[in-house]
Design an enzyme around this catalytic site. Structure first.
Site, short mmCIF file in Angstrom:
data_model
loop_
_atom_site.label_atom_id
_atom_site.label_comp_id
_atom_site.label_asym_id
_atom_site.label_seq_id
_atom_site.Cartn_x
_atom_site.Cartn_y
_atom_site.Cartn_z
CE LYS A 260 -1.64 2.75 2.96
NZ LYS A 260 -1.68 4.01 2.21
CD GLU B 103 14.24 1.66 8.19
OE1 GLU B 103 14.66 2.74 8.61
OE2 GLU B 103 14.93 0.62 8.15
CB CYS C 229 13.14 9.77 7.82
SG CYS C 229 14.17 8.96 6.60
CD GLU D 143 9.76 12.96 11.60
OE1 GLU D 143 8.66 12.42 11.74
OE2 GLU D 143 10.70 12.46 10.97
P1 NAP Z 1 2.46 8.21 7.95
O1 NAP Z 1 1.39 9.16 8.15
O2 NAP Z 1 2.86 7.31 9.08
O3 NAP Z 1 2.10 7.32 6.70
C1 NAP Z 1 2.95 6.31 6.21
C2 NAP Z 1 2.13 5.27 5.48
O4 NAP Z 1 1.27 4.62 6.42
C3 NAP Z 1 1.22 5.87 4.42
O5 NAP Z 1 1.14 4.97 3.33
C4 NAP Z 1 -0.08 5.97 5.16
O6 NAP Z 1 -1.17 5.99 4.30
C5 NAP Z 1 -0.04 4.69 5.97
N1 NAP Z 1 -0.96 4.61 7.09
C6 NAP Z 1 -1.46 5.63 7.85
N2 NAP Z 1 -2.30 5.12 8.81
C7 NAP Z 1 -2.29 3.77 8.66
C8 NAP Z 1 -2.95 2.67 9.33
N3 NAP Z 1 -3.78 2.86 10.36
N4 NAP Z 1 -2.71 1.43 8.90
C9 NAP Z 1 -1.87 1.20 7.89
N5 NAP Z 1 -1.25 2.17 7.19
C10 NAP Z 1 -1.44 3.44 7.58
O7 NAP Z 1 3.80 8.94 7.48
P2 NAP Z 1 3.90 10.01 6.31
O8 NAP Z 1 3.34 11.28 6.79
O9 NAP Z 1 3.42 9.45 5.03
O10 NAP Z 1 5.50 10.09 6.18
C11 NAP Z 1 6.28 10.84 7.01
C12 NAP Z 1 6.94 9.99 8.10
O11 NAP Z 1 7.70 8.94 7.51
C13 NAP Z 1 7.91 10.79 8.92
O12 NAP Z 1 7.75 10.46 10.26
C14 NAP Z 1 9.26 10.32 8.40
O13 NAP Z 1 10.31 10.50 9.29
C15 NAP Z 1 8.99 8.89 8.10
N6 NAP Z 1 9.98 8.35 7.18
C16 NAP Z 1 10.90 7.46 7.65
C17 NAP Z 1 11.87 6.96 6.81
C18 NAP Z 1 12.89 5.98 7.30
O14 NAP Z 1 13.50 5.32 6.49
N7 NAP Z 1 13.13 5.85 8.60
C19 NAP Z 1 11.89 7.33 5.46
C20 NAP Z 1 10.93 8.24 5.02
C21 NAP Z 1 9.97 8.73 5.89
P3 NAP Z 1 -1.74 7.37 3.70
O15 NAP Z 1 -0.64 8.34 3.57
O16 NAP Z 1 -2.25 6.91 2.39
O17 NAP Z 1 -2.78 7.78 4.65
#
Ligand code: NAP
Ligand code: MG
Length: 499
Positions: free
Chosen positions: A192, A267, A303, A403
């Site tokens: 997804k 991650e 991130c 963050e």
């Molecule tokens: P997010 O809100 O946690 O979303 C990540 C993914 O999870 C999206 O595909 C989101 O879907 C999905 N999701 C949300 N709620 C869910 C649920 N209840 N069940 C299953 N999936 C669910 O994060 P984001 O705002 O997209 O990305 C930013 C975050 O990613 C930051 O915290 C960043 O630090 C982190 N990040 C970490 C790394 C690493 O390698 N450590 C790399 C890049 C980013 P939708 O967006 O479609 O709602």
């Protein structure tokens, strides 16, 4: 001039996206569509089908069948390698198109979308690296511990059906980080993508299909996290969840995975520090790197951005001046214009959050050196935020602990090495860190003392063959190199009686 990405959208011939289940492109059983809005000018640029819980169930069952009945997990190394290497070629062939689709997804400026570490080229290298592992995944022969006439050996086997969830900020690279090791080890999967970056992932899925993957091995279920994502992570036929995204969703995944004791790799986010010592190779360069990391390209929506700049007191004023100077190089605009350096915040909800953090910085007494506001005129139609530098930040302030995921740098002074290490480690996160020094002993001392998954001394990188991941609340497990192979395999011990 008003920004519009629509001409590029037309040139890229974006059509309505569908679900990819069991080797076929299908409509959503619910008939619902998501309209994607590009954040540079908040224009609608494309639509794709939203997978319902029923669609997710079909996708997981297809992956389950493809795993349990083969041929993928049992395929000979040479054949599995050939398919992944075919994909590597396709990624190179279509790299410009993929990098442009990534811009259409998240408005990352094209100069950054085509930069190696965020581009289709690194994705190709990630697949190439993992394809290389396929014929090298081996077990051990273990000598008998007692006098019994018995031989022990181990098999490293695929973990099974994988649910992969990725965020919107680097969809091409993060697709590769999950799919390459899962497929290399013989797993099957359901992915997804983020609903805010699905266009590039739809195209990547077409290329996987073209590479000759058997039906059911890879399935794509686009849709929002709380519905489509939730149906995926709670599905009982999933063996492993691999997730990149926020800490909050990562915690939720850990909780729900307890029910089926699913394997989990996470991650998550970070609040990484750079430690800028007076003996840095260049104070100007260190300051520009710190400010550039949060204001160029993804505008701090990465991130591993080093969002806390810890600066030795004797160079503090010079550092702040140089960091402020860098903001003069930031240009916003059409993300397809190669001169544009910096992108907008992904969506209005996130924009509001970033502006809220800036307010909290002011309220809690940090000194706003520059930024803190949004560009006006034509740019006001997009979600841009001016590069923001706070000085005299206390590490207990909200802008130093949480963050922000926006173009905000928090500068914190320190007096000696011990204090710098203590402040850097005083964080719930532990993803990355930077050390700026010309003293080799200090470089080793500080690198060892930092509780972070990746430390960059005077520079920073991400490579397909190095482990990447977080200490503390920044995650669980590693991606890249042999760490990924371990993350997608189980170890089986077999005893063979010899008498
Ligand atoms: P997010 O809100 O946690 O979303 C990540 C993914 O999870 C999206 O595909 C989101 O879907 C999905 N999701 C949300 N709620 C869910 C649920 N209840 N069940 C299953 N999936 C669910 O994060 P984001 O705002 O997209 O990305 C930013 C975050 O990613 C930051 O915290 C960043 O630090 C982190 N990040 C970490 C790394 C690493 O390698 N450590 C790399 C890049 C980013 P939708 O967006 O479609 O709602
Ligand atoms: Mg989100």
């Amino acid at each position: 001039m008003a920004i519009s990405v629509l001409p590029k959208r037309d040139e890229l011939k974006v059509v309505d996206g569908r679900l990819f289940i069991d080797g076929k492109w299908v409509d959503s059983s619910g008939g619902e569509m998501w309209t994607h809005v590009n954040p540079a000018a908040n224009e609608e640029v494309g639509r794709f089908a939203i997978a319902t819980a029923g669609d997710v169930d079909r996708a997981v069952k297809a992956a389950r069948r493809a795993f349990d009945e083969g041929p993928w997990p049992a395929m000979k190394a040479r054949e599995r390698k050939a398919i992944l290497q075919h994909l590597v070629g396709l990624l190179y062939q279509h790299k410009d198109e993929l990098n442009e689709l990534q811009v259409l997804d998240n408005a990352l400026p094209i100069s950054f979308s085509s930069m190696y570490q965020l581009s289709a080229e690194i994705a190709a290298d990630v697949f190439d690296h993992h394809a290389g592992w396929i014929d090298k995944i081996t077990g051990d022969t273990i000598p008998p511990y007692t006098g019994a006439d018995i031989q022990a050996l181990t098999f490293r086997e695929p973990v099974g059906v994988v649910a992969a969830i990725i965020p919107w900020n680097a969809p091409i690279f993060l697709f590769a980080q999950k799919v390459a090791p899962a497929l290399a080890t013989g797993c099957t999967m359901v992915m997804k993508p983020s609903e805010f970056a699905t266009l590039s992932v739809l195209r990547l899925t077409e290329l996987l299909e073209e590479a000759g993957l058997p039906p059911g091995v890879f399935n794509l279920v686009p849709g929002p996290g709380p519905t489509t994502g939730e149906a995926l992570i709670t599905h009982e036929l999933i063996d492993k969840i691999t997730f990149t995204g926020s800490r909050a969703v990562g915690q939720h995944i850990l909780e729900v995975s307890g029910k089926g004791i699913k394997r989990v790799s996470l991650e998550l986010g970070g609040k990484s520090a750079s430690l800028n010592f007076a003996d840095a190779p260049s104070i100007d360069m260190a300051a520009m790197m710190a400010m550039g990391m949060v204001s160029m390209g993804l505008s701090g929506q990465g991130c591993v951005c080093q969002t806390r700049a810890l600066v030795e007191s004797s160079i503090y004023d010079d550092f702040i001046n140089a960091a402020q100077g860098l903001t003069g190089m930031v240009t916003f605009g059409d993300p397809f214009d190669p001169e544009v350096t910096s992108g907008p915040i992904i969506n209005p909800r996130q924009l509001e959050k970033v502006m809220g953090y800036i307010e909290s910085g002011k309220e809690q007494g940090a000194r706003l050196v520059t930024g803190g506001d949004r560009p006006a005129g034509d740019l006001a139609a997009g979600n841009f935020v001016n590069p923001t530098l706070f000085a005299d930040v206390d590490n207990q302030m909200k802008i130093a602990r949480e963050e922000i995921f926006g173009p905000v740098l928090s500068a914190i002074p320190f007096t000696d090495e011990d204090e710098a290490i203590r402040i850097a480690n005083d964080s719930p996160y532990g993803l990355g860190a930077g050390v700026f020094t010309t003293d080799i002993k200090r470089a080793f001392r500080v690198s060892k003392a930092l509780r972070a998954g990746t430390v960059g001394v005077n520079d920073y990188s991400i490579m397909p063959n190095t482990p990447f991941g977080g200490y503390k609340q920044s995650g669980l497990g590693r991606e890249g190199g042999f760490g990924s192979i371990e993350a997608f395999t189980e170890l089986k011990t077999v005893f063979i009686g010899l008498s």
